[in-house]
Design a protein around this motif. Structure first.
Motif, PDB file in Angstrom:
ATOM      1  N   ALA A  30       0.847  -1.205   0.000  1.00  0.00           N
ATOM      2  CA  ALA A  30       0.000   0.000   0.000  1.00  0.00           C
ATOM      3  C   ALA A  30       0.877   1.247   0.000  1.00  0.00           C
ATOM      4  O   ALA A  30       0.609   2.210  -0.732  1.00  0.00           O
ATOM      5  N   SER A  31       1.929   1.229   0.814  1.00  0.00           N
ATOM      6  CA  SER A  31       2.843   2.380   0.868  1.00  0.00           C
ATOM      7  C   SER A  31       3.547   2.606  -0.466  1.00  0.00           C
ATOM      8  O   SER A  31       3.878   3.736  -0.810  1.00  0.00           O
ATOM      9  N   ALA A  32       3.769   1.528  -1.214  1.00  0.00           N
ATOM     10  CA  ALA A  32       4.440   1.646  -2.511  1.00  0.00           C
ATOM     11  C   ALA A  32       3.554   2.316  -3.556  1.00  0.00           C
ATOM     12  O   ALA A  32       4.052   2.975  -4.464  1.00  0.00           O
ATOM     13  N   PHE A  33       2.225   2.163  -3.425  1.00  0.00           N
ATOM     14  CA  PHE A  33       1.324   2.672  -4.453  1.00  0.00           C
ATOM     15  C   PHE A  33       0.488   3.874  -4.016  1.00  0.00           C
ATOM     16  O   PHE A  33      -0.152   4.509  -4.840  1.00  0.00           O
ATOM     17  N   MET A  34       0.484   4.180  -2.722  1.00  0.00           N
ATOM     18  CA  MET A  34      -0.375   5.258  -2.237  1.00  0.00           C
ATOM     19  C   MET A  34       0.429   6.223  -1.391  1.00  0.00           C
ATOM     20  O   MET A  34       1.292   5.816  -0.618  1.00  0.00           O
ATOM     21  N   SER A  35       0.111   7.507  -1.518  1.00  0.00           N
ATOM     22  CA  SER A  35       0.801   8.505  -0.701  1.00  0.00           C
ATOM     23  C   SER A  35       0.155   8.560   0.679  1.00  0.00           C
ATOM     24  O   SER A  35      -0.961   8.091   0.890  1.00  0.00           O
ATOM     25  N   GLY A  36       0.876   9.137   1.609  1.00  0.00           N
ATOM     26  CA  GLY A  36       0.366   9.197   2.973  1.00  0.00           C
ATOM     27  C   GLY A  36       0.459   7.830   3.617  1.00  0.00           C
ATOM     28  O   GLY A  36       1.173   6.951   3.170  1.00  0.00           O
ATOM     29  N   GLY A  37      -0.293   7.633   4.620  1.00  0.00           N
ATOM     30  CA  GLY A  37      -0.316   6.356   5.316  1.00  0.00           C
ATOM     31  C   GLY A  37      -1.739   6.022   5.691  1.00  0.00           C
ATOM     32  O   GLY A  37      -2.685   6.666   5.230  1.00  0.00           O
ATOM     33  N   PRO A  38      -1.920   5.036   6.549  1.00  0.00           N
ATOM     34  CA  PRO A  38      -3.280   4.642   6.912  1.00  0.00           C
ATOM     35  C   PRO A  38      -4.052   5.744   7.644  1.00  0.00           C
ATOM     36  O   PRO A  38      -5.286   5.734   7.649  1.00  0.00           O
ATOM     37  N   GLU A  39      -3.331   6.707   8.207  1.00  0.00           N
ATOM     38  CA  GLU A  39      -4.018   7.793   8.914  1.00  0.00           C
ATOM     39  C   GLU A  39      -4.468   8.916   7.981  1.00  0.00           C
ATOM     40  O   GLU A  39      -5.258   9.780   8.370  1.00  0.00           O
ATOM     41  N   ASP A  40      -3.995   8.919   6.728  1.00  0.00           N
ATOM     42  CA  ASP A  40      -4.370   9.940   5.743  1.00  0.00           C
ATOM     43  C   ASP A  40      -5.862   9.793   5.423  1.00  0.00           C
ATOM     44  O   ASP A  40      -6.290   8.743   4.939  1.00  0.00           O
ATOM     45  N   PRO A  41      -6.674  10.821   5.649  1.00  0.00           N
ATOM     46  CA  PRO A  41      -8.117  10.704   5.424  1.00  0.00           C
ATOM     47  C   PRO A  41      -8.499  10.466   3.966  1.00  0.00           C
ATOM     48  O   PRO A  41      -9.618  10.042   3.680  1.00  0.00           O
ATOM     49  N   GLU A  42      -7.575  10.734   3.033  1.00  0.00           N
ATOM     50  CA  GLU A  42      -7.875  10.469   1.623  1.00  0.00           C
ATOM     51  C   GLU A  42      -7.727   8.983   1.274  1.00  0.00           C
ATOM     52  O   GLU A  42      -8.209   8.539   0.242  1.00  0.00           O
ATOM     53  N   ASN A  43      -7.041   8.218   2.123  1.00  0.00           N
ATOM     54  CA  ASN A  43      -6.900   6.785   1.892  1.00  0.00           C
ATOM     55  C   ASN A  43      -8.094   6.074   2.511  1.00  0.00           C
ATOM     56  O   ASN A  43      -8.334   6.177   3.710  1.00  0.00           O
ATOM     57  N   VAL A  44      -8.855   5.381   1.664  1.00  0.00           N
ATOM     58  CA  VAL A  44     -10.084   4.719   2.099  1.00  0.00           C
ATOM     59  C   VAL A  44     -10.106   3.286   1.566  1.00  0.00           C
ATOM     60  O   VAL A  44      -9.244   2.886   0.784  1.00  0.00           O
ATOM     61  N   LEU A  45     -11.110   2.573   1.968  1.00  0.00           N
ATOM     62  CA  LEU A  45     -11.315   1.210   1.496  1.00  0.00           C
ATOM     63  C   LEU A  45     -12.485   1.158   0.528  1.00  0.00           C
ATOM     64  O   LEU A  45     -13.470   1.884   0.695  1.00  0.00           O
ATOM     65  N   LEU A  46     -12.350   0.303  -0.468  1.00  0.00           N
ATOM     66  CA  LEU A  46     -13.505  -0.115  -1.255  1.00  0.00           C
ATOM     67  C   LEU A  46     -13.835  -1.503  -0.735  1.00  0.00           C
ATOM     68  O   LEU A  46     -12.996  -2.405  -0.781  1.00  0.00           O
ATOM     69  N   GLU A  47     -15.013  -1.655  -0.216  1.00  0.00           N
ATOM     70  CA  GLU A  47     -15.474  -2.939   0.290  1.00  0.00           C
ATOM     71  C   GLU A  47     -16.427  -3.507  -0.749  1.00  0.00           C
ATOM     72  O   GLU A  47     -17.409  -2.863  -1.120  1.00  0.00           O
ATOM     73  N   VAL A  48     -16.121  -4.695  -1.252  1.00  0.00           N
ATOM     74  CA  VAL A  48     -16.971  -5.330  -2.254  1.00  0.00           C
ATOM     75  C   VAL A  48     -17.653  -6.533  -1.622  1.00  0.00           C
ATOM     76  O   VAL A  48     -16.991  -7.444  -1.121  1.00  0.00           O
ATOM     77  N   ASP A  49     -18.972  -6.503  -1.641  1.00  0.00           N
ATOM     78  CA  ASP A  49     -19.773  -7.636  -1.181  1.00  0.00           C
ATOM     79  C   ASP A  49     -20.185  -8.418  -2.427  1.00  0.00           C
ATOM     80  O   ASP A  49     -20.963  -7.925  -3.249  1.00  0.00           O
ATOM     81  N   GLY A  50     -19.616  -9.615  -2.565  1.00  0.00           N
ATOM     82  CA  GLY A  50     -19.890 -10.436  -3.737  1.00  0.00           C
ATOM     83  C   GLY A  50     -21.250 -11.105  -3.655  1.00  0.00           C
ATOM     84  O   GLY A  50     -21.642 -11.612  -2.602  1.00  0.00           O
ATOM     85  N   ASP A  51     -21.965 -11.082  -4.767  1.00  0.00           N
ATOM     86  CA  ASP A  51     -23.266 -11.747  -4.865  1.00  0.00           C
ATOM     87  C   ASP A  51     -23.119 -13.110  -5.531  1.00  0.00           C
ATOM     88  O   ASP A  51     -23.667 -14.096  -5.074  1.00  0.00           O
TER      89      ASP A  51
END
Length: 158
Positions: free
Chosen positions: A100-121
């Protein structure tokens, strides 16, 4: 879906380093983007890290139906479901890793970093016959003995 099929779906997903997430843009066009699956315990729920200010988050918020495809030596999986943005800092911290650090700026505390949660049907699974099996099938098809079959995998509920 049998337990064996579900287990194979999970194996293919776990073995795939980069999945392909497909969603609709604001004009309704299909857009596919590579994404690293962060973690999942069940093939019916998967997680991706992304930026809140991305076009994909905007598009998925408006049209949450998505498809995620996986490919490994064991086969191919096409998972259909619903995505939503999740800003749970504790979950982001849990799933954050060096990739994640390699592909995203900031860290887990950065409010711009979020999760996409996919619920599979549903998921479709095409099991691989292995390299030798694939070569035999291709050779038979090229020799005109037995053309390879273009078959759809059954759709199974997750």
């Amino acid at each position: 879906m049998s337990t064996t099929d579900r287990d194979t779906v999970a194996e293919v997903m776990k073995d795939t380093q980069i999945a392909i997430l497909t969603y609709q843009d604001p004009q309704g066009r299909l857009v596919s983007t590579p994404m690293g699956t962060q973690d999942f315990e069940d093939p019916a729920q998967i997680w991706f890290l992304t930026r809140f200010d991305s076009e994909k988050v905007e598009a998925i918020t408006a049209r949450p139906a998505v498809n995620v495809s996986y490919s490994s030596d064991k086969g191919w999986v096409s998972l259909s479901g619903t995505a939503r943005v999740n800003q749970d800092r504790a979950k982001i911290e849990e799933l954050w890793d060096p990739s994640a650090s390699a592909f995203m700026s900031g860290g887990p505390e950065d409010p711009e970093n979020v999760l996409l949660e996919v619920d599979g049907d549903t998921a479709q699974l095409w099991e691989s016959p292995g390299k030798l099996g694939m070569l035999v099938t291709m050779a038979k098809g090229l020799a005109g003995e037995e053309p390879a079959k273009d078959s759809d995998a059954p759709v199974v509920d997750l």
